[in-house]
Design a protein around this motif. Structure first.
Motif, mmCIF file in Angstrom:
data_model
loop_
_atom_site.group_PDB
_atom_site.id
_atom_site.type_symbol
_atom_site.label_atom_id
_atom_site.label_comp_id
_atom_site.label_asym_id
_atom_site.label_seq_id
_atom_site.Cartn_x
_atom_site.Cartn_y
_atom_site.Cartn_z
ATOM 1 N N GLY A 154 27.340 -24.205 87.636
ATOM 2 C CA GLY A 154 28.209 -25.168 86.971
ATOM 3 C C GLY A 154 29.309 -25.675 87.878
ATOM 4 O O GLY A 154 30.237 -26.328 87.405
ATOM 5 N N ASN A 155 29.233 -25.411 89.166
ATOM 6 C CA ASN A 155 30.281 -25.796 90.109
ATOM 7 C C ASN A 155 31.657 -25.377 89.644
ATOM 8 O O ASN A 155 32.620 -26.127 89.735
ATOM 9 C CB ASN A 155 30.256 -27.299 90.351
ATOM 10 N N ASP A 156 31.730 -24.202 89.119
ATOM 11 C CA ASP A 156 32.990 -23.690 88.602
ATOM 12 C C ASP A 156 33.235 -22.338 89.253
ATOM 13 O O ASP A 156 33.136 -21.306 88.618
ATOM 14 C CB ASP A 156 32.858 -23.559 87.068
ATOM 15 N N VAL A 157 33.480 -22.362 90.562
ATOM 16 C CA VAL A 157 33.567 -21.092 91.266
ATOM 17 C C VAL A 157 35.012 -20.717 91.557
ATOM 18 O O VAL A 157 35.870 -21.578 91.695
ATOM 19 C CB VAL A 157 32.776 -21.114 92.597
ATOM 20 N N PRO A 158 35.283 -19.416 91.652
ATOM 21 C CA PRO A 158 36.633 -18.970 91.982
ATOM 22 C C PRO A 158 36.932 -19.212 93.466
ATOM 23 O O PRO A 158 36.045 -19.602 94.222
ATOM 24 C CB PRO A 158 36.580 -17.477 91.676
ATOM 25 N N ASP A 159 38.164 -18.973 93.865
ATOM 26 C CA ASP A 159 38.514 -19.094 95.286
ATOM 27 C C ASP A 159 38.060 -17.854 96.041
ATOM 28 O O ASP A 159 37.516 -17.943 97.125
ATOM 29 C CB ASP A 159 40.030 -19.263 95.433
ATOM 30 N N ILE A 160 38.310 -16.696 95.419
ATOM 31 C CA ILE A 160 37.894 -15.429 96.019
ATOM 32 C C ILE A 160 37.047 -14.689 95.003
ATOM 33 O O ILE A 160 37.345 -14.720 93.809
ATOM 34 C CB ILE A 160 39.118 -14.554 96.361
ATOM 35 N N ALA A 161 36.015 -14.039 95.475
ATOM 36 C CA ALA A 161 35.208 -13.236 94.564
ATOM 37 C C ALA A 161 34.916 -11.897 95.208
ATOM 38 O O ALA A 161 34.707 -11.808 96.412
ATOM 39 C CB ALA A 161 33.909 -13.939 94.226
ATOM 40 N N GLN A 162 34.910 -10.879 94.372
ATOM 41 C CA GLN A 162 34.418 -9.599 94.835
ATOM 42 C C GLN A 162 32.888 -9.689 94.819
ATOM 43 O O GLN A 162 32.313 -10.215 93.873
ATOM 44 C CB GLN A 162 34.891 -8.501 93.882
ATOM 45 N N PRO A 203 37.413 -3.830 100.762
ATOM 46 C CA PRO A 203 38.762 -3.299 100.596
ATOM 47 C C PRO A 203 38.801 -1.779 100.587
ATOM 48 O O PRO A 203 39.809 -1.181 100.905
ATOM 49 C CB PRO A 203 39.196 -3.855 99.242
ATOM 50 N N GLY A 204 37.704 -1.133 100.242
ATOM 51 C CA GLY A 204 37.740 0.325 100.161
ATOM 52 C C GLY A 204 36.421 0.927 100.566
ATOM 53 O O GLY A 204 35.474 0.944 99.801
ATOM 54 N N PRO A 205 36.335 1.421 101.795
ATOM 55 C CA PRO A 205 35.065 1.994 102.240
ATOM 56 C C PRO A 205 34.717 3.263 101.470
ATOM 57 O O PRO A 205 35.600 3.970 100.996
ATOM 58 C CB PRO A 205 35.322 2.325 103.715
ATOM 59 N N GLU A 206 33.439 3.528 101.359
ATOM 60 C CA GLU A 206 32.974 4.736 100.692
ATOM 61 C C GLU A 206 31.917 5.380 101.574
ATOM 62 O O GLU A 206 31.038 4.696 102.078
ATOM 63 C CB GLU A 206 32.335 4.390 99.336
ATOM 64 N N SER A 215 34.929 -12.038 99.258
ATOM 65 C CA SER A 215 34.463 -13.224 99.963
ATOM 66 C C SER A 215 35.261 -14.431 99.493
ATOM 67 O O SER A 215 35.773 -14.440 98.371
ATOM 68 C CB SER A 215 32.978 -13.467 99.687
ATOM 69 N N MET A 216 35.345 -15.419 100.364
ATOM 70 C CA MET A 216 36.082 -16.625 99.998
ATOM 71 C C MET A 216 35.108 -17.793 99.883
ATOM 72 O O MET A 216 34.343 -18.050 100.815
ATOM 73 C CB MET A 216 37.125 -16.940 101.070
ATOM 74 N N PHE A 217 35.130 -18.461 98.770
ATOM 75 C CA PHE A 217 34.223 -19.596 98.592
ATOM 76 C C PHE A 217 34.694 -20.800 99.413
ATOM 77 O O PHE A 217 35.886 -21.094 99.471
ATOM 78 C CB PHE A 217 34.132 -19.969 97.112
ATOM 79 N N LYS A 218 33.751 -21.490 99.995
ATOM 80 C CA LYS A 218 34.057 -22.684 100.790
ATOM 81 C C LYS A 218 34.761 -23.743 99.975
ATOM 82 O O LYS A 218 35.504 -24.560 100.492
ATOM 83 C CB LYS A 218 32.745 -23.262 101.344
ATOM 84 N N SER A 219 34.506 -23.748 98.666
ATOM 85 C CA SER A 219 35.060 -24.810 97.832
ATOM 86 C C SER A 219 36.549 -24.652 97.575
ATOM 87 O O SER A 219 37.167 -25.523 96.993
ATOM 88 C CB SER A 219 34.313 -24.846 96.504
ATOM 89 N N ALA A 244 44.358 -18.241 100.163
ATOM 90 C CA ALA A 244 43.338 -17.299 99.711
ATOM 91 C C ALA A 244 43.195 -16.151 100.707
ATOM 92 O O ALA A 244 43.011 -14.990 100.327
ATOM 93 C CB ALA A 244 41.999 -18.013 99.533
ATOM 94 N N TRP A 245 43.298 -16.497 101.976
ATOM 95 C CA TRP A 245 43.226 -15.455 103.006
ATOM 96 C C TRP A 245 44.397 -14.491 102.869
ATOM 97 O O TRP A 245 44.239 -13.273 102.984
ATOM 98 C CB TRP A 245 43.193 -16.097 104.394
ATOM 99 N N GLU A 246 45.592 -15.039 102.628
ATOM 100 C CA GLU A 246 46.758 -14.172 102.436
ATOM 101 C C GLU A 246 46.544 -13.240 101.246
ATOM 102 O O GLU A 246 46.898 -12.066 101.284
ATOM 103 C CB GLU A 246 48.031 -15.010 102.224
ATOM 104 N N LEU A 247 45.960 -13.795 100.201
ATOM 105 C CA LEU A 247 45.699 -12.973 99.016
ATOM 106 C C LEU A 247 44.703 -11.857 99.360
ATOM 107 O O LEU A 247 44.866 -10.705 98.960
ATOM 108 C CB LEU A 247 45.153 -13.849 97.880
ATOM 109 N N MET A 248 43.696 -12.229 100.121
ATOM 110 C CA MET A 248 42.694 -11.242 100.497
ATOM 111 C C MET A 248 43.331 -10.112 101.294
ATOM 112 O O MET A 248 43.040 -8.940 101.099
ATOM 113 C CB MET A 248 41.622 -11.941 101.336
#
Lengths: 477, 295
Positions: free
Chosen positions: A109-117, A169-172, A349-353, A360-364
């Motif tokens: 639906g072209n409704d993607v977030p900026d950052i996604a886990q 963000p958290g290795p296992e 991950s950061m969406f290209k859109s 977004a990078w700062e948030l990451m």
């Protein structure tokens, strides 16, 4: 006369409603711009293009899955982030179940977030292959605070060398968790925690036998031992790729050959590891079969109730073990040829859109900051992603000392092994991993049940699996 | 007359619009998509004609035939079981006994439990070591089974779990049974017939329309089984419970091959349509409508 007119106006109203609904649908599906274009704050920001970046009002949207504690940790990180950047609002969308399905629908639906886990085993790479993600290498190589060297090994995911699509963000890692009381009562030496002193596989099997007890109190070394009525298993060994990959790597095997051209689970090193694991179940009777494993409760309860003496599991079980106050400790995995642990973790991950890649990078970065996730880390669920938290004694002490979730063996068995003897998760470098495993898993079912040898099972599917082999992501050129 | 039509359309418009927008529209869309290589994540979608279908039937996709086989086996086992058992239960509930309302409630109750919840419960019941089913069998000194965890018993076990939600079918049978006029039975009593004659000559012929309806609905429902695979087995062991719809879902939402998944969906649609038509065709020879001519 007036009545029909009234009803006509009702009909018109209905039609308008329909038009409104339809246009709302088509808007979200045709709008190529990111979803937050509809939020007033953001449309204002895009109007005042460029210029004074720090003052424009920005909304970032991110999606995550996870347990309530994890979401709480994200919220802490986001709150700190928003305090640092008052002009940025972060909209956290928690999708607890069917995450991939939901995200797929959002992409459609072209409704993607900026950052996604994202999860490396599922749709992260299919999305990346279609160029939906930013190459985070660009940020990593220019950022003053964080770069590839600062992160612990094996937590970045690359589509190909040089194209980083996600950072964990958290290795296992995996290790050998055990109930100290059981060892004390049996008069056995507990598993070593240092990799240099790790048990060989045979030593491990020997101990596991002594700790496997039937309902008449006999252990598995006894000639009269009854494998049909086991009260306490020596070891619980979950039979998914995460846990058996440790031993395939330890034995020098792999899922694919080094050049990525051929299926390698039917090669001697991998077959030997798989067979030895299956033998735990079917020959030595020290581990529950997949069927019996359905009765084994969660690791913390299994160890506490002495249903199992040892558990080969991911370090995330620390959280549950700490909560249940069981007298437990952690040792290094037994080795086949060399000490090894597989690192698995979700990634951001950061969406290209996204319209605000910098923010977004700062948030990451804020989300990956161990300080922000400190509650999750001290509770035992996560480990920090920054290397200095493992090497600087003061930082290391912050999350490994005087905590129920970090027993005495932890630093050696988990921290050192992660830094020195860890391997990337196969989902991170094996192309087409899911399709290959669709063929491998049913065949392995037979191995765990003892109906076929590992060699027979892997040979029988080798051609079919080979047809799905599409190479490795870590091979250049 | 025209005003009547207008109001009729007006008041049915929510249903009609709902059907057009949320059922017919997506169906047409999926038919078109099944002729493309539509992948949600890809920018460009190409028209591939019948490639998806030929890939299905050429045997290139082994899992297609495997999942078809699994689903057919399931339908073959489940439909007769559901019809027979729910009919017998309905007969019992139709008897004039004390506490009839209570029994009817009890039988129907599981149907309102969400499918996911009841699947979870069955997972525990059928646990090979600790589950109630095997504990009972052991107590009776009968051999215990591995139920959902062995290749041979997984489908019968899934059938067993779905019988749990039989209440809806029973209710429809009960409605059919209560529609039989008492005089017919009285006539048999006058003629000296017993319960078997009543069942053979009155009850069964009179409920054939209900049997017909229930059979069709059960066939359709059985072909579309999904929750059980999703929750109980994930298609295992060794793909022996890889139900068609589960495979379709996996193709569409895990592998994001929506075009291919649409083709799978249409194959299933045709299969269900085919079997429904067969039941309809044969119904002429066995369904009896009271007072009506055979059509």
């Amino acid at each position: 006369m007036s009545r029909p007119r009234k009803s006509i106006s009702v009909l018109i109203a209905l039609l308008l409603l329909l038009v409104a609904i339809l246009s709302a649908c088509s808007k979200s599906s045709s709008g190529q711009d990111s979803s937050n274009a509809s939020s007033p704050a953001n449309s204002a920001s895009s109007a005042s293009s460029g210029g004074d970046q720090s003052k424009e009002q920005i909304t970032l949207r991110m999606t995550v899955w996870g347990a309530p504690e994890e979401v709480a940790a994200y919220k802490v990180a986001i709150k700190k982030f928003e305090e640092k950047y008052p002009n940025i609002t972060v909209k956290l969308q928690h999708i607890p179940t069917d995450y991939d399905t939901k995200l797929t629908t959002m992409v459609a639906g072209n409704d993607v977030p900026d950052i996604a886990q994202m999860e490396s085993a599922s749709i992260a790479f299919p999305l990346a292959e279609q160029g939906k993600f930013y190459n985070l290498q660009e940020f990593l190589s220019s950022d003053p605070d964080i770069n590839a060297e600062r992160l612990v090994p094996n937590i970045s995911y690359s589509l190909e060398p040089g194209n980083v699509i996600g950072l964990g963000p958290g290795p296992e890692t995996f290790a050998l968790f055990y109930n100290e009381d059981i060892f004390k009562d049996a008069g056995l030496t507990p598993p070593p925690s240092k990799a240099s002193e790790a048990w060989t596989w045979d030593q491990f099997v020997e101990v596991a036998k002594k700790l496997t007890i039937d309902n008449k109190g006999r252990n598995a070394t006894d000639a009269d031992f009854d494998p049909k009525n086991i009260k306490q298993y020596g070891v619980n060994f979950p039979t998914w790729w995460g846990s058996y990959s440790n031993f395939i790597f330890s034995n020098g095997g792999d899922f694919l050959s080094e050049d990525g051209k051929s299926f390698a689970l039917n090669q001697p090193a991998a077959v030997e590891a798989l067979q030895k694991i299956a033998d735990l179940i079917n020959v030595h009777h020290v581990a529950p079969s997949p069927v019996q494993a359905k009765n084994i409760p969660a690791p913390n309860i299994a160890l506490q109730t002495k249903k199992v003496a040892m558990d080969i599991d991911g370090q995330w079980v620390s959280a549950g073990l700490a909560q249940s106050k069981v007298h437990y400790n952690v040792g290094v995995l037994p080795i086949m040829q060399k000490p090894m642990t597989t690192v698995v973790c979700g990634m951001f991950s950061m969406f290209k859109s996204t319209k605000h890649p910098k923010e977004a990078w700062e948030l990451m970065k804020a989300l990956m900051d161990p300080d922000a996730a400190i509650d999750m880390i001290t509770a035992g669920t996560w480990m920090p992603s920054y290397r200095d938290w493992y090497t600087e004694p003061t930082l290391l002490a912050k999350w490994t000392e005087n905590l129920d979730s970090r027993p005495s063996g932890y630093k050696d068995a988990i921290v050192d092994v992660l830094l020195n003897s860890s391997h990337q998760t196969p989902t991170g470098y094996v192309k087409n991993f899911n399709k290959i495993m669709d063929i491998v898993n049913p065949a392995l079912d037979k191995v765990w049940l003892g109906q076929q040898s590992a060699q027979e099972a892997m040979d029988s599917i080798a051609n079919k699996a080979q047809a799905q082999v599409k190479g490795r992501r870590d091979v250049k050129g | 007359m025209r005003k009547g039509l207008f109001y009729g359309l007006l008041f049915t418009s929510p249903a009609i619009l709902g059907f057009l927008i949320f059922t017919l529209g997506p169906m047409i869309a999926s038919l078109v998509l099944s002729l493309t290589d539509y992948n949600v994540f890809r920018e460009h979608t190409a028209f591939v004609g019948f490639d998806n279908y030929s890939k299905l039937f050429s045997g290139e996709d082994e899992l297609f035939y495997k999942s078809l086989g699994v689903t057919f086996y399931f339908v073959l086992l489940r439909v007769p079981a559901v019809i027979f058992i729910s009919f017998v239960i309905a007969l019992l509930l139709n008897l004039n006994v004390r506490g009839r309302a209570l029994f009817r409630t009890i039988i129907y109750l599981p149907s309102i439990v969400p499918a996911v919840a009841s699947a979870m419960i069955w997972m525990w019941l059928l646990n090979p070591d600790l589950g109630l089913a095997n504990s009972l069998l052991r107590w009776l000194h009968l051999p215990a089974g591995s139920w959902l965890y062995s290749e041979g018993s997984v489908i019968p076990s899934v059938v067993l779990t779905t019988l749990w939600g039989i209440g809806g079918t029973v209710i429809i049978f009960l409605a059919g049974l209560s529609g039989i006029p008492k005089q017919y039975y009285e006539a048999i009593e006058v003629d000296g017939g017993g319960w078997y004659s009543k069942l053979r000559h009155i009850t069964i012929p009179m409920v054939t329309p209900t049997i017909f309806f229930n059979t069709i609905m059960t066939i359709i429902g059985s072909f579309q089984v999904f929750n059980e695979a999703y929750i109980l087995t994930q298609g295992g062991p060794n793909n022996k419970s890889l139900f068609f719809v589960f495979y379709l879902w996996r193709t569409g939402f895990r592998d994001t091959e929506m075009g291919y998944a649409s083709a799978l969906a249409w194959v299933l649609f045709i299969i269900i349509l085919f079997f429904t038509l067969i039941v309809f065709k044969t119904s002429k020879s066995w369904v009896h409508y009271e007072g009506g001519e055979r059509t």
